[in-house]
Design an enzyme around this catalytic site. Structure first.
Site, PDB file in Angstrom:
ATOM      1  N   GLY A   1      57.999  51.574  60.922  1.00  0.00           N
ATOM      2  CA  GLY A   1      58.670  52.616  60.148  1.00  0.00           C
ATOM      3  C   GLY A   1      57.806  53.234  59.069  1.00  0.00           C
TER       4      GLY A   1
ATOM      5  N   GLY B   1      61.269  52.145  67.493  1.00  0.00           N
ATOM      6  CA  GLY B   1      62.353  52.284  66.525  1.00  0.00           C
ATOM      7  C   GLY B   1      62.720  53.754  66.361  1.00  0.00           C
ATOM      8  N   GLY B   2      62.159  54.390  65.346  1.00  0.00           N
ATOM      9  CA  GLY B   2      62.535  55.768  64.986  1.00  0.00           C
ATOM     10  C   GLY B   2      62.511  56.744  66.153  1.00  0.00           C
TER      11      GLY B   2
ATOM     12  N   GLU C   1      54.685  43.392  66.914  1.00  0.00           N
ATOM     13  CA  GLU C   1      55.013  44.436  65.948  1.00  0.00           C
ATOM     14  C   GLU C   1      54.454  44.058  64.573  1.00  0.00           C
ATOM     15  OE1 GLU C   1      58.745  46.745  67.361  1.00  0.00           O
ATOM     16  OE2 GLU C   1      59.397  45.102  66.100  1.00  0.00           O
TER      17      GLU C   1
ATOM     18  N   HIS D   1      63.183  39.791  65.509  1.00  0.00           N
ATOM     19  CA  HIS D   1      62.602  40.991  64.885  1.00  0.00           C
ATOM     20  C   HIS D   1      62.261  40.676  63.423  1.00  0.00           C
ATOM     21  CE1 HIS D   1      62.095  45.026  63.363  1.00  0.00           C
ATOM     22  NE2 HIS D   1      61.949  45.417  64.623  1.00  0.00           N
TER      23      HIS D   1
ATOM     24  N   SER E   1      55.679  52.329  64.725  1.00  0.00           N
ATOM     25  CA  SER E   1      55.357  53.762  64.603  1.00  0.00           C
ATOM     26  C   SER E   1      54.756  54.351  65.876  1.00  0.00           C
ATOM     27  CB  SER E   1      54.441  54.012  63.399  1.00  0.00           C
ATOM     28  OG  SER E   1      55.101  53.636  62.195  1.00  0.00           O
TER      29      SER E   1
ATOM     30  N   GLU F   1      62.681  42.302  60.843  1.00  0.00           N
ATOM     31  CA  GLU F   1      63.761  42.629  59.900  1.00  0.00           C
ATOM     32  C   GLU F   1      64.797  41.508  59.846  1.00  0.00           C
ATOM     33  OE1 GLU F   1      64.604  46.455  61.611  1.00  0.00           O
ATOM     34  OE2 GLU F   1      62.665  47.188  60.891  1.00  0.00           O
TER      35      GLU F   1
ATOM     36  N   ASN G   1      64.850  50.247  70.184  1.00  0.00           N
ATOM     37  CA  ASN G   1      65.620  49.428  69.243  1.00  0.00           C
ATOM     38  C   ASN G   1      66.278  50.393  68.256  1.00  0.00           C
ATOM     39  OD1 ASN G   1      66.600  47.719  67.302  1.00  0.00           O
ATOM     40  ND2 ASN G   1      64.603  46.936  66.642  1.00  0.00           N
ATOM     41  N   TRP G   2      67.578  50.604  68.444  1.00  0.00           N
ATOM     42  CA  TRP G   2      68.276  51.603  67.616  1.00  0.00           C
ATOM     43  C   TRP G   2      68.545  51.066  66.205  1.00  0.00           C
ATOM     44  CZ3 TRP G   2      72.592  54.210  71.131  1.00  0.00           C
ATOM     45  CH2 TRP G   2      71.967  54.782  72.246  1.00  0.00           C
ATOM     46  N   LYS G   3      68.314  49.776  65.992  1.00  0.00           N
ATOM     47  CA  LYS G   3      68.575  49.149  64.685  1.00  0.00           C
ATOM     48  C   LYS G   3      70.004  49.490  64.235  1.00  0.00           C
ATOM     49  CE  LYS G   3      63.632  49.136  63.861  1.00  0.00           C
ATOM     50  NZ  LYS G   3      62.510  49.151  62.932  1.00  0.00           N
TER      51      LYS G   3
END
Ligand code: 13P
Length: 255
Positions: A177, A238-239, A171, A99, A217, A101, A10-12
């Protein structure tokens, strides 16, 4: 039942189009046949989907394309929105829905998640449905009922076959993150409860074929803790999905 593991990136809200082309090329070059039994999915921002799709088809890549959200209507006066048909035509096989977010910043609710799930399935796109609790819910010991209620709402009105083909990503919000992961055992317990909920709602065989991912994470340095967990079929990243080497290394851990 053997489930095909999945690593989804997920590149957000990261990567301009030129950066997205370069990252998808690097991931595509990093792919080798040891990954043939893992499904890799990359989910760039909407504006990058077309160019990333072109990179993947030019390379005849096995890596699948996904979006990060969708609107549930087919077309019309919905300024700024993107329909399932638009995602389909650009080559998306998957779409992340619900998600945390989006729930937190863009007022996504269990009801809109359910509308989006139906709209995607009608277009033949597989939803990756996100769920997960915040820290207060975890500390109150309410994680399982909270996550189960999110899942029941998201799956309302589906049939058994649709449920069997879904991907659900657990999640925990406090792990996203933050560098802080759920312990593998705690994550597996929630993933098992998600599977059991699908079993109760539909059938044992739907529960056994559904894929459940962990996200929060997950990195090459900690992935080996999650791989042996019986109810975790991969990761929503993510990251660590923003760098080709770490994304490929995560996928290799599940190969
Ligand atoms: P991080 O891997 O950066 O914690 O993000 C997880 C996530 O939210 C994926 O959807």
């Amino acid at each position: 039942m053997t489930r095909i593991p999945m690593i989804a990136g997920n590149w957000k809200m990261n990567k301009t189009t030129s950066e997205a082309v370069s990252l998808s090329q690097d991931i595509s070059y990093g792919y080798d046949s040891s990954l043939d039994d893992v499904e890799l999915v990359i989910c760039p921002p909407f504006i990058d989907l077309k160019s990333v799709s072109t990179v993947l088809s030019f390379d005849k890549s096995r890596i699948a394309l996904g979006a990060q959200d969708v609107f549930w209507e087919r077309s019309g006066a919905f300024t700024g929105e993107i329909s399932p048909g638009m995602l389909k035509e650009v080559g998306c096989r998957y779409c992340i829905i619900g998600h945390s977010e989006r729930r937190e910043h863009f007022f996504e609710t269990n009801e809109t998640v359910n509308l989006k799930v139906h709209a995607l399935l009608n277009e033949g796109i597989t939803p990756i449905i996100c769920c997960g609790e915040d820290l207060a819910t975890r500390e109150a010991g309410e994680t399982l009922p909270f996550v189960i209620s999110q899942i029941k709402a998201a799956l309302e009105g589906l049939n058994e076959k649709q449920a069997a083909d879904l991907v659900i990503a657990y999640e925990p919000i406090w792990a996203i993150g933050t560098g802080r992961t759920a312990t593998p055992e705690a994550a597996d317990e929630v993933c098992a409860a998600i599977r059991q909920t699908v079993g109760d709602l539909f059938s044992d065989s739907a529960a056994q074929s559904l894929r459940v991912l962990y996200g929060g994470s997950m990195k090459p340095e900690n992935v080996s803790l999650f791989v042996p967990m019986p109810n975790i079929d991969g990761g929503l990243i993510g990251g660590a999905a923003l760098e080709a080497r770490s994304f490929i290394d995560l996928a290799k851990a599940f190969a």
